[in-house]
Design an enzyme around this catalytic site. Structure first.
Site, PDB file in Angstrom:
ATOM      1  N   ARG A  17       0.796  -1.229   0.000  1.00  0.00           N
ATOM      2  CA  ARG A  17       0.000   0.000   0.000  1.00  0.00           C
ATOM      3  C   ARG A  17       0.833   1.285   0.000  1.00  0.00           C
ATOM      4  O   ARG A  17       0.302   2.368  -0.180  1.00  0.00           O
ATOM      5  CB  ARG A  17      -0.970  -0.004   1.186  1.00  0.00           C
ATOM      6  CG  ARG A  17      -2.207  -0.856   0.929  1.00  0.00           C
ATOM      7  CD  ARG A  17      -3.097  -0.923   2.141  1.00  0.00           C
ATOM      8  NE  ARG A  17      -2.530  -1.777   3.178  1.00  0.00           N
ATOM      9  CZ  ARG A  17      -2.900  -1.744   4.451  1.00  0.00           C
ATOM     10  NH1 ARG A  17      -3.814  -0.885   4.862  1.00  0.00           N
ATOM     11  NH2 ARG A  17      -2.368  -2.572   5.327  1.00  0.00           N
ATOM     12  N   LYS A  24       9.153  -0.817   2.432  1.00  0.00           N
ATOM     13  CA  LYS A  24       8.408   0.007   3.384  1.00  0.00           C
ATOM     14  C   LYS A  24       9.248   0.438   4.589  1.00  0.00           C
ATOM     15  O   LYS A  24       9.212   1.609   4.990  1.00  0.00           O
ATOM     16  CB  LYS A  24       7.166  -0.742   3.864  1.00  0.00           C
ATOM     17  CG  LYS A  24       6.383   0.046   4.900  1.00  0.00           C
ATOM     18  CD  LYS A  24       5.012  -0.497   5.123  1.00  0.00           C
ATOM     19  CE  LYS A  24       5.010  -1.732   5.978  1.00  0.00           C
ATOM     20  NZ  LYS A  24       3.638  -2.141   6.313  1.00  0.00           N
ATOM     21  N   ASP A 107       7.755  -1.760  10.946  1.00  0.00           N
ATOM     22  CA  ASP A 107       6.918  -0.666  10.450  1.00  0.00           C
ATOM     23  C   ASP A 107       6.116  -0.007  11.571  1.00  0.00           C
ATOM     24  O   ASP A 107       5.160   0.712  11.316  1.00  0.00           O
ATOM     25  CB  ASP A 107       5.988  -1.161   9.343  1.00  0.00           C
ATOM     26  CG  ASP A 107       5.041  -2.256   9.812  1.00  0.00           C
ATOM     27  OD1 ASP A 107       5.181  -2.725  10.955  1.00  0.00           O
ATOM     28  OD2 ASP A 107       4.152  -2.650   9.033  1.00  0.00           O
ATOM     29  N   ASN A 230       1.363   1.721   6.880  1.00  0.00           N
ATOM     30  CA  ASN A 230       1.038   0.907   5.707  1.00  0.00           C
ATOM     31  C   ASN A 230       0.859   1.740   4.463  1.00  0.00           C
ATOM     32  O   ASN A 230       0.852   1.209   3.361  1.00  0.00           O
ATOM     33  CB  ASN A 230      -0.259   0.121   5.960  1.00  0.00           C
ATOM     34  CG  ASN A 230      -0.100  -0.845   7.123  1.00  0.00           C
ATOM     35  OD1 ASN A 230       0.728  -1.747   7.073  1.00  0.00           O
ATOM     36  ND2 ASN A 230      -0.850  -0.623   8.187  1.00  0.00           N
ATOM     37  N   ALA A 387      29.997  43.851  -1.565  1.00  0.00           N
ATOM     38  CA  ALA A 387      28.873  43.261  -2.287  1.00  0.00           C
ATOM     39  C   ALA A 387      29.328  42.747  -3.641  1.00  0.00           C
ATOM     40  O   ALA A 387      30.116  43.386  -4.332  1.00  0.00           O
ATOM     41  CB  ALA A 387      27.788  44.310  -2.483  1.00  0.00           C
ATOM     42  N   ASN A 393      37.816  30.087  -6.584  1.00  0.00           N
ATOM     43  CA  ASN A 393      38.616  29.076  -5.876  1.00  0.00           C
ATOM     44  C   ASN A 393      38.874  27.835  -6.709  1.00  0.00           C
ATOM     45  O   ASN A 393      39.647  26.976  -6.323  1.00  0.00           O
ATOM     46  CB  ASN A 393      37.916  28.690  -4.567  1.00  0.00           C
ATOM     47  CG  ASN A 393      36.488  28.203  -4.785  1.00  0.00           C
ATOM     48  OD1 ASN A 393      35.811  28.666  -5.693  1.00  0.00           O
ATOM     49  ND2 ASN A 393      36.051  27.280  -3.975  1.00  0.00           N
ATOM     50  N   TYR A 394      38.258  27.735  -7.870  1.00  0.00           N
ATOM     51  CA  TYR A 394      38.300  26.492  -8.636  1.00  0.00           C
ATOM     52  C   TYR A 394      38.817  26.796 -10.023  1.00  0.00           C
ATOM     53  O   TYR A 394      38.264  27.644 -10.735  1.00  0.00           O
ATOM     54  CB  TYR A 394      36.872  25.935  -8.690  1.00  0.00           C
ATOM     55  CG  TYR A 394      36.734  24.584  -9.348  1.00  0.00           C
ATOM     56  CD1 TYR A 394      37.539  23.510  -8.961  1.00  0.00           C
ATOM     57  CD2 TYR A 394      35.787  24.365 -10.339  1.00  0.00           C
ATOM     58  CE1 TYR A 394      37.397  22.272  -9.556  1.00  0.00           C
ATOM     59  CE2 TYR A 394      35.630  23.126 -10.936  1.00  0.00           C
ATOM     60  CZ  TYR A 394      36.441  22.078 -10.543  1.00  0.00           C
ATOM     61  OH  TYR A 394      36.304  20.849 -11.129  1.00  0.00           O
TER      62      TYR A 394
HETATM   63  C1  UD1 Z   1      -0.176  -8.691  12.864  1.00  0.00           C
HETATM   64  C2  UD1 Z   1      -0.766  -9.627  13.919  1.00  0.00           C
HETATM   65  C3  UD1 Z   1      -2.070  -9.030  14.444  1.00  0.00           C
HETATM   66  C4  UD1 Z   1      -1.833  -7.666  15.005  1.00  0.00           C
HETATM   67  C5  UD1 Z   1      -1.180  -6.771  13.956  1.00  0.00           C
HETATM   68  C6  UD1 Z   1      -0.750  -5.471  14.589  1.00  0.00           C
HETATM   69  C7  UD1 Z   1      -0.108 -11.848  13.169  1.00  0.00           C
HETATM   70  C8  UD1 Z   1      -0.567 -13.116  12.551  1.00  0.00           C
HETATM   71  N1  UD1 Z   1      -1.012 -10.904  13.311  1.00  0.00           N
HETATM   72  O1  UD1 Z   1      -1.086  -8.693  11.785  1.00  0.00           O
HETATM   73  O2  UD1 Z   1      -2.589  -9.875  15.460  1.00  0.00           O
HETATM   74  O3  UD1 Z   1      -3.038  -7.099  15.452  1.00  0.00           O
HETATM   75  O4  UD1 Z   1       0.013  -7.395  13.428  1.00  0.00           O
HETATM   76  O5  UD1 Z   1      -0.285  -4.586  13.617  1.00  0.00           O
HETATM   77  O6  UD1 Z   1       1.020 -11.749  13.565  1.00  0.00           O
HETATM   78  N2  UD1 Z   1       6.216  -9.806   8.263  1.00  0.00           N
HETATM   79  C9  UD1 Z   1       7.331 -10.539   7.927  1.00  0.00           C
HETATM   80  N3  UD1 Z   1       7.183 -11.708   7.266  1.00  0.00           N
HETATM   81  C10 UD1 Z   1       5.961 -12.209   6.945  1.00  0.00           C
HETATM   82  C11 UD1 Z   1       4.831 -11.458   7.288  1.00  0.00           C
HETATM   83  C12 UD1 Z   1       4.980 -10.268   7.956  1.00  0.00           C
HETATM   84  O7  UD1 Z   1       8.450 -10.119   8.211  1.00  0.00           O
HETATM   85  O8  UD1 Z   1       5.933 -13.279   6.349  1.00  0.00           O
HETATM   86  C13 UD1 Z   1       6.398  -8.546   8.965  1.00  0.00           C
HETATM   87  C14 UD1 Z   1       5.814  -7.369   8.214  1.00  0.00           C
HETATM   88  O9  UD1 Z   1       6.813  -6.783   7.386  1.00  0.00           O
HETATM   89  C15 UD1 Z   1       5.416  -6.430   9.338  1.00  0.00           C
HETATM   90  C16 UD1 Z   1       5.052  -7.375  10.485  1.00  0.00           C
HETATM   91  O10 UD1 Z   1       5.671  -8.606  10.171  1.00  0.00           O
HETATM   92  O11 UD1 Z   1       6.494  -5.634   9.750  1.00  0.00           O
HETATM   93  C17 UD1 Z   1       3.559  -7.544  10.647  1.00  0.00           C
HETATM   94  O12 UD1 Z   1       3.039  -8.133   9.479  1.00  0.00           O
HETATM   95  P1  UD1 Z   1       1.613  -7.766   8.926  1.00  0.00           P
HETATM   96  O13 UD1 Z   1       1.402  -8.487   7.663  1.00  0.00           O
HETATM   97  O14 UD1 Z   1       1.436  -6.293   8.910  1.00  0.00           O
HETATM   98  O15 UD1 Z   1       0.674  -8.426  10.053  1.00  0.00           O
HETATM   99  P2  UD1 Z   1      -0.813  -8.075  10.319  1.00  0.00           P
HETATM  100  O16 UD1 Z   1      -1.652  -8.814   9.379  1.00  0.00           O
HETATM  101  O17 UD1 Z   1      -0.977  -6.603  10.367  1.00  0.00           O
HETATM  102 MG    MG Z   2       0.164  -4.885   9.676  1.00  0.00          MG
END
Ligand code: UD1
Ligand code: MG
Length: 464
Positions: A17, A24, A107, A230, A387, A393-394
């Site tokens: 997004r 991000k 994030d 996001n 003024a 210089n270059y």
């Molecule tokens: C997650 C939580 C949710 C919570 C929310 C808060 C889970 C299953 N759910 O959901 O309960 O309310 O955060 O914001 O954990 N990421 C990875 N690898 C992956 C997937 C995600 O590194 O395979 C990282 C993303 O880059 C991000 C973070 O994990 O920084 C959270 O992932 P995101 O997909 O935003 O989780 P949510 O669905 O928002």
């Molecule tokens: Mg999230």
């Protein structure tokens, strides 16, 4: 029970997004990458190690983040990205069993160290502790499901939740603290049988409950601390939230801001007593403002030290980059001045409108008040630089220095072709191009002599 702390930062997600080519977690908030805020916060908790999980744009993310002093940083790749549980599984092999793991998201940039400290206290080296909060609109978040007596039972993701579970306002922030040995066991039990076919980290809660372990929720009421980025809109909202908090902190210290809604600090701003900052100023890198410094409206000041009593008039641009800029005590700069790397102004130096100074030292009381350039110059005390004058210089290949000794008067519209020295007390006549050293105390003039032709008739236009 205190245990060593290892921090896992999840940063492998795509961030669709944001509609950006840049991963991000590298988007900037207050001048720093989102994930860098998270890493720096981990360092304030004296973490033993920080592990960042990368995937989408991994090489770029790894190059774009740096280890805070004293905190080792390592990267673990997650390819493909199969969910938050899968992400933490990738880090498990490098997490020592004797510690507590704190899981953060790359994030979510504005969590405060004292909030995480309280979460770690709730964990106490033995419990699973979740950071939660109540939201008026919990759509999209994982819900905290409790028993009738209030014990945390599970986190249910929005997409998997029943109607009655969706009515729960308490949500999981995405941040948890858990004894690593227990986490490792639970990670091994994750599956992806859910609405998103992902390995959910949040499923560890039900394993903890099944194992008879207590799960605690540390509930806060400050949504900004757990807000994720996001979209560009959310990034801008959090930027404003950050700047507002920063402005409040400055005013608590005594800094007088003309309008706390119109200042942006994208780095470290250190202020002495009685500093006044007018509207729409931007500070970047490390900036120090000494006692009584006044910054006029619409100034951009980066990587600079402005000493006590100096005044920076409106619309001035100062950027010291790596070399830095120093503005000495009681100096006056601007309006519309430009100070570049290596500009070093002594006490009570005056730099006026449309004057550019780069890699030059000006001793006490020197003045360049209008439309001038000083590059690679050493300017003595009380020099008056006219003024429209410039140091050339270059030569097209190399830079050379100009030395203007104390009490020299350089007239208007002069070109000092470096390397060249104007001796102490000398005067350079207006409009001179000086290519040879000028002796001390002398008048140096290098321009065409004025010629007068009496009764001169201008050409007239031919007729027909
Ligand atoms: C997650 C939580 C949710 C919570 C929310 C808060 C889970 C299953 N759910 O959901 O309960 O309310 O955060 O914001 O954990 N990421 C990875 N690898 C992956 C997937 C995600 O590194 O395979 C990282 C993303 O880059 C991000 C973070 O994990 O920084 C959270 O992932 P995101 O997909 O935003 O989780 P949510 O669905 O928002
Ligand atoms: Mg999230």
């Amino acid at each position: 029970m205190s245990r060593a702390l290892d921090v896992v930062v999840m940063a492998a997600g795509k961030g669709t997004r944001m509609k950006s080519r840049r991963p991000k977690v590298l988007h900037r908030l207050a001048g720093r990458a989102l994930a860098q805020h998270v890493i720096d916060c981990a360092a304030r908790l004296s973490a033993r190690s920080v592990v960042v999980i990368t995937g989408h744009g991994a090489a770029e993310v790894e190059a774009g983040l740096s280890a805070p002093t004293g905190t080792p940083l390592r990267f673990v790749r997650q390819e493909p990205q199969l969910g938050t549980g899968h992400a933490v599984q990738q880090a498990a092999p490098v997490l020592p069993d004797d510690g507590v793991t704190l899981v953060l998201s790359g994030d979510v940039p504005l969590t405060q160290a004292d909030t995480l400290q309280a979460l770690l206290q709730a964990c106490d080296g033995q419990r699973l502790a979740l950071l939660t909060l109540d939201l008026p609109d919990p759509t999209g978040y994982g819900r905290i499901v409790r028993t009738a007596s209030g014990e945390v039972q599970a986190i249910v993701e929005h997409k998997d939740a029943t109607e009655s579970q969706r009515a729960i306002g308490e949500i999981y922030s995405g941040i948890m603290a858990v004894p690593t040995r227990l986490l490792r066991g639970w990670l091994a039990r994750l599956d992806n049988r859910n609405a998103q076919a992902e390995y959910y980290l949040t499923d560890v809660v039900k394993f903890a409950v099944a194992d008879g372990l207590s799960v605690v929720a540390h509930r806060i009421d400050d949504a900004v601390q757990v807000a994720g980025v996001n979209s560009p809109q959310q990034l801008a909202e959090l930027e404003r939230a950050f700047q507002q908090r920063h402005a409040q902190a400055l005013m608590l210290q005594g800094v007088r801001l003309a309008d706390p809604a119109r200042i942006d600090v994208r780095g470290e701003l250190v202020c002495g007593q009685d500093v006044e900052i007018d509207i729409n100023c931007v500070f970047e890198g490390r900036v120090e403002l000494g006692e009584g410094v006044r910054i006029g409206a619409h100034c951009v000041v980066a990587n600079a030290r402005i000493e006590a009593g100096a005044v920076i008039h409106p619309f001035t641009h100062i950027d010291g980059e790596k070399a830095g800029v120093r503005v000495g005590e009681g100096a006056l700069v601007g309006p519309f001045a430009r100070l570049r790397p290596g500009a070093d102004l002594g006490r009570e130096v005056h730099i006026g409108n449309f004057v550019e100074v780069k890699n030059s030292t000006l001793a006490a009381g020197a003045k360049a008040n209008h439309l001038a350039y000083l590059g690679d110059a050493t300017v003595g005390e009380r020099v008056n630089y006219g003024a429209g004058s410039i140091t050339a210089n270059y030569d097209g290949a190399n830079k050379h220095r100009t030395v203007i000794e104390a009490d020299v008067h350089v007239g208007s519209n002069c070109v000092l072709v470096a390397p060249v020295t104007i001796g102490a007390g000398g005067t350079v006549g207006a409009g001179s191009t000086i290519t040879k050293d000028a002796p001390a105390g002398a008048l140096s003039v290098a321009r065409g002599k004025p010629v007068t032709i009496a009764g001169w008739q201008r050409p007239v236009k031919k007729k027909g």
